[in-house]
Design a protein around this motif. Structure first.
Motif, PDB file in Angstrom:
ATOM      1  N   ARG A  85     -13.636  26.421  14.953  1.00  0.00           N
ATOM      2  CA  ARG A  85     -12.906  26.689  16.203  1.00  0.00           C
ATOM      3  C   ARG A  85     -11.552  27.321  15.928  1.00  0.00           C
ATOM      4  O   ARG A  85     -11.151  28.254  16.612  1.00  0.00           O
ATOM      5  N   ARG A  86     -10.827  26.812  14.924  1.00  0.00           N
ATOM      6  CA  ARG A  86      -9.516  27.392  14.591  1.00  0.00           C
ATOM      7  C   ARG A  86      -9.671  28.850  14.173  1.00  0.00           C
ATOM      8  O   ARG A  86      -8.904  29.709  14.591  1.00  0.00           O
ATOM      9  N   GLY A  87     -10.676  29.129  13.352  1.00  0.00           N
ATOM     10  CA  GLY A  87     -10.901  30.504  12.918  1.00  0.00           C
ATOM     11  C   GLY A  87     -11.234  31.410  14.085  1.00  0.00           C
ATOM     12  O   GLY A  87     -10.770  32.555  14.155  1.00  0.00           O
ATOM     13  N   ALA A  88     -12.010  30.918  15.030  1.00  0.00           N
ATOM     14  CA  ALA A  88     -12.360  31.711  16.204  1.00  0.00           C
ATOM     15  C   ALA A  88     -11.124  31.997  17.034  1.00  0.00           C
ATOM     16  O   ALA A  88     -10.940  33.106  17.554  1.00  0.00           O
ATOM     17  N   GLU A  89     -10.264  30.991  17.190  1.00  0.00           N
ATOM     18  CA  GLU A  89      -9.050  31.187  17.965  1.00  0.00           C
ATOM     19  C   GLU A  89      -8.124  32.191  17.291  1.00  0.00           C
ATOM     20  O   GLU A  89      -7.540  33.049  17.937  1.00  0.00           O
ATOM     21  N   GLU A  90      -8.016  32.119  15.969  1.00  0.00           N
ATOM     22  CA  GLU A  90      -7.165  33.055  15.226  1.00  0.00           C
ATOM     23  C   GLU A  90      -7.701  34.479  15.352  1.00  0.00           C
ATOM     24  O   GLU A  90      -6.941  35.414  15.552  1.00  0.00           O
ATOM     25  N   ASN A  91      -9.022  34.648  15.262  1.00  0.00           N
ATOM     26  CA  ASN A  91      -9.620  35.980  15.376  1.00  0.00           C
ATOM     27  C   ASN A  91      -9.507  36.530  16.780  1.00  0.00           C
ATOM     28  O   ASN A  91      -9.421  37.734  16.965  1.00  0.00           O
TER      29      ASN A  91
END
Length: 94
Positions: A85-91
Motif C-alpha cells: 500500500r505504501r508503495g502504491a501511494e508513493e507511485n
C-alpha cells in the motif's frame, strides 16, 4: 541475451523494465503461455492485497478459523500488505 543463474533468477534488461514500468518492489506475475515464460507487472495494489488475503484465507482454513488481516493474522503478512500500500501511494504521487 540474459542468463539464468543457479537459483533460477534473471535480471530484466533496463529497457524492458522501463517500458513495463517495473520498479524495485513491483509485484509481477510469471506464467507460461504457449511454451514461453511471460512476465506481467501487477498494476492494481488492491488486487495484489485481495489475492494475498485469499491465499492467507485458503492456507488458514486448513488449520483454523480465518481472521481478517488486522485481527490476529500473521504480522509478516500484514507488514507485506502495508508495504504494498505504501508503495502504491508513493507511485500515485509521481
Amino acid at each position: 541475451m540474459v542468463k539464468v543463474d543457479s537459483k533460477g533468477r534473471i535480471v530484466l534488461p533496463k529497457e524492458v523494465r522501463e517500458r513495463l514500468n517495473i520498479t524495485p518492489g513491483t509485484e509481477v506475475d510469471i506464467h507460461e503461455k504457449d511454451g514461453k515464460a511471460v512476465v506481467e507487472p501487477e498494476d492494481d495494489p488492491e488486487q495484489i492485497i485481495g489475492r494475498m488475503d485469499q491465499l492467507i484465507a485458503e492456507a488458514s482454513s486448513e488449520r483454523e478459523e480465518v481472521k481478517p488481516l488486522d485481527e490476529g493474522t500473521d504480522p509478516i503478512a500484514k507488514k507485506h500488505r502495508d508495504a504494498i500500500r505504501r508503495g502504491a501511494e508513493e507511485n500515485s504521487d509521481e
